[in-house]
Design a protein around this motif. Structure first.
Motif, short mmCIF file in Angstrom:
data_model
loop_
_atom_site.label_atom_id
_atom_site.label_comp_id
_atom_site.label_asym_id
_atom_site.label_seq_id
_atom_site.Cartn_x
_atom_site.Cartn_y
_atom_site.Cartn_z
N UNK A 72 -34.75 8.78 49.95
CA UNK A 72 -35.59 8.06 50.89
C UNK A 72 -35.65 8.83 52.20
N UNK A 73 -36.82 8.78 52.85
CA UNK A 73 -36.97 9.50 54.11
C UNK A 73 -36.58 8.64 55.30
N UNK A 74 -36.05 7.45 55.01
CA UNK A 74 -35.58 6.55 56.07
C UNK A 74 -34.12 6.18 55.80
N UNK A 75 -33.39 5.78 56.84
CA UNK A 75 -32.00 5.36 56.60
C UNK A 75 -31.94 4.08 55.77
N UNK A 76 -30.85 3.93 55.04
CA UNK A 76 -30.64 2.73 54.24
C UNK A 76 -29.72 1.77 54.99
N UNK A 77 -29.95 0.49 54.79
CA UNK A 77 -29.16 -0.52 55.50
C UNK A 77 -28.54 -1.52 54.51
N UNK A 78 -27.39 -2.04 54.91
CA UNK A 78 -26.74 -3.13 54.19
C UNK A 78 -26.66 -4.31 55.14
N UNK A 79 -27.15 -5.45 54.72
CA UNK A 79 -27.12 -6.65 55.55
C UNK A 79 -26.31 -7.73 54.84
N UNK A 80 -25.42 -8.35 55.59
CA UNK A 80 -24.62 -9.45 55.06
C UNK A 80 -25.17 -10.76 55.58
N UNK A 81 -25.59 -11.61 54.68
CA UNK A 81 -26.10 -12.92 55.06
C UNK A 81 -24.93 -13.88 55.23
N UNK A 82 -24.51 -14.06 56.47
CA UNK A 82 -23.40 -14.97 56.80
C UNK A 82 -23.90 -16.15 57.61
N UNK A 83 -25.17 -16.48 57.45
CA UNK A 83 -25.75 -17.58 58.24
C UNK A 83 -25.22 -18.93 57.77
N UNK A 84 -25.08 -19.10 56.47
CA UNK A 84 -24.48 -20.30 55.85
C UNK A 84 -24.95 -21.60 56.52
N UNK A 85 -26.26 -21.83 56.46
CA UNK A 85 -26.80 -23.04 57.07
C UNK A 85 -26.98 -24.19 56.11
N UNK A 86 -26.66 -23.99 54.82
CA UNK A 86 -26.86 -25.04 53.83
C UNK A 86 -25.87 -26.17 54.03
N UNK A 87 -26.33 -27.39 54.30
CA UNK A 87 -25.40 -28.52 54.48
C UNK A 87 -24.48 -28.69 53.27
N UNK A 88 -23.21 -28.90 53.55
CA UNK A 88 -22.22 -29.05 52.50
C UNK A 88 -21.54 -27.74 52.14
N UNK A 89 -21.84 -26.65 52.84
CA UNK A 89 -21.33 -25.33 52.49
C UNK A 89 -20.50 -24.76 53.63
N UNK A 90 -19.29 -24.28 53.31
CA UNK A 90 -18.41 -23.73 54.34
C UNK A 90 -17.49 -22.65 53.80
N UNK A 91 -17.80 -22.09 52.63
CA UNK A 91 -16.94 -21.10 52.00
C UNK A 91 -16.91 -19.77 52.75
N UNK A 92 -18.08 -19.31 53.20
CA UNK A 92 -18.13 -18.03 53.90
C UNK A 92 -17.40 -18.09 55.24
N UNK A 93 -17.49 -19.22 55.89
CA UNK A 93 -16.79 -19.39 57.16
C UNK A 93 -15.29 -19.20 56.99
N UNK A 94 -14.75 -19.77 55.91
CA UNK A 94 -13.31 -19.66 55.67
C UNK A 94 -12.90 -18.21 55.44
N UNK A 95 -13.69 -17.47 54.67
CA UNK A 95 -13.38 -16.05 54.44
C UNK A 95 -13.37 -15.29 55.76
N UNK A 96 -14.39 -15.51 56.58
CA UNK A 96 -14.51 -14.76 57.84
C UNK A 96 -13.44 -15.14 58.85
N UNK A 97 -13.03 -16.40 58.83
CA UNK A 97 -11.99 -16.83 59.77
C UNK A 97 -10.59 -16.43 59.32
#
Length: 421
Positions: A72-97
């Motif tokens: 590719x003639x452009x840089x590649x990116x990796x994005x982590x979706x840590x928004x976790x806005x779905x009501x009833x969901x808190x798994x990603x928060x625990x990992x990050x904390x």
């Protein structure tokens, strides 16, 4: 007895510190891939594991990585979706904390596999503790050579940046998240082109969820065969389940993918509160259609729940007992989706507004004959006609409530009041 893998450090004192993570074997996976594997070999390993995305859609992670063009003639990116806005969901928060280095190592290994030198963690701004601990963990990793120039003496350069969101649910949709990262209004993009070809800054981009990335180092160290040996072959691996609602032991549970929903709720979460019976369960955050009590003997994996008319989603399991009005719950859920709609698509913007008005009227005891048919018509008009899955989730949830608990809606209309309150 299932031995936790992703949550092994959450109850360890200072589990969020680099020294604790290293003592448990942390960053050995990164060292191993840099020393022993080519990027293509890492992609193949993840494909062999059949790791499916833990953010909701369940798309095969290795396949997603494979879509990134090698040249590719452009840089590649990796994005982590840590928004976790779905009501009833808190798994990603625990990992990050509690174990942020697990995420950072997963980012580093994944970036190496796809050829990215930069990663962005898009995290919801309300996660203050998680943000602070991630910032500290990134600094620790830089100091020890796990991030930066020449990672662990190799020719791999890698940087991680944190971007705080402003509380918009729509940013959980990957292309809306990319728009927000670029400083634009968060609205979904028309696809194609897909992010793997033209994502962040129109460059090749991979977007993965926190839990998905946390699985990667374990696959590297334990092997694809180990991962596929947990749970069903089509949806294998350890899984984080968020239990909330009217149960005795709400919390975060790590168990094999495919565990029966009834076992998860009754055995692990302790069942309903004293003197109550389970009426229904929402298995994957409020986007997932509700399942009545008689349907709880279903496996908690992507394919089994899809066959049962619902979905695993974010595995935010919300339990409802027999004291609760399903009309009230449904109204609150559709109000949430209406409030969080970005307004780009007419069916979502106007259809959900109309549905909220009808539901509020029914809940207030002012419903009229034909209201339920009108709601069904609105679901048909919304589903499949929007840029992203927000409208689909709302329509599926409303439709399931009307199917499984129609008697409660009818009672509100005929009795001119809520029979529960």
């Amino acid at each position: 007895m299932f031995e936790p893998v992703l949550l092994r450090n959450i109850d360890v004192p200072d589990g969020h510190r680099l020294s604790t993570y290293e003592a448990g074997g942390g960053y050995r996976a990164l060292a191993k891939v840099l020393r022993e594997h080519t990027p293509d070999e890492v992609v193949d390993l993840v494909k062999q594991s059949n790791l499916r995305g833990r953010g909701g859609a369940g798309f095969p992670t290795g396949m997603k990585w494979g879509f990134v063009p090698k040249l590719a003639d452009k840089p590649k990116y990796l994005c982590c979706n840590a928004d976790e806005g779905e009501p009833g969901t808190f798994k990603d928060r625990i990992i990050m904390e509690r174990d942020p280095h697990q995420l950072i190592e997963g980012l580093a290994v994944s970036a190496y596999a796809i050829g990215a030198k930069t990663a962005y963690v898009y995290i919801r701004g309300e996660y203050v503790t998680a943000i602070r601990r991630l910032e500290r963990a990134i600094a620790e990793a830089h100091e020890k050579g796990y991030l930066g120039t020449g990672v662990l003496g190799s020719d791999f350069n890698f940087a991680v940046h944190i971007h705080c969101g402003a509380g918009a649910y729509i940013c959980g949709e990957e292309t809306a998240m990319l728009e927000s990262l670029e400083g634009k209004r968060a609205q979904p993009r028309l696809k194609p082109p897909f992010p793997a070809a033209a994502g962040l800054y129109a460059s090749p981009t991979v977007i993965n969820n926190v839990e998905t990335l946390a699985c990667v180092p374990h696959i590297v160290m334990r092997g694809a065969h180990w991962f596929r040996g947990i749970g069903p072959d089509k949806s294998p691996g350890p899984k984080l389940y968020c239990l909330s609602g009217q149960v005795r032991k709400p919390g975060l549970y790590e168990l094999p993918m495919g565990i029966p929903l009834r076992q998860l709720v009754e055995d692990h979460a302790g069942g309903p509160l004293p003197g109550r019976r389970i009426k229904a369960v929402i298995p994957g955050g409020v986007s997932a259609p509700v399942i009545p009590e008689h349907g709880l003997d279903v496996g908690m994996d992507f394919d089994s729940l899809a066959a049962a008319g619902s979905m695993l989603g974010s595995a935010g399991v919300i339990v409802v007992d027999d004291s609760t009005c399903m009309v009230k719950i449904t109204t609150r859920i559709i109000e949430f989706f209406h409030h969080e709609s970005c307004g780009k698509c007419t069916p979502c913007r106007e259809g959900l507004n109309w549905a909220v008005k009808v539901l509020r009227r029914i809940e207030a005891g002012e419903g009229a004959p034909g209201d339920l048919e009108q709601l069904e018509m609105l679901c048909k008009g919304i589903f499949g006609n929007t840029f992203c899955a927000l409208g689909d989730g709302a329509a599926m949830g409303l439709r399931a409530a009307l199917v499984h608990f129609r008697d409660e809606f009818v009672a509100h209309i005929e009795e001119r009041k809520c029979p529960f309150h």
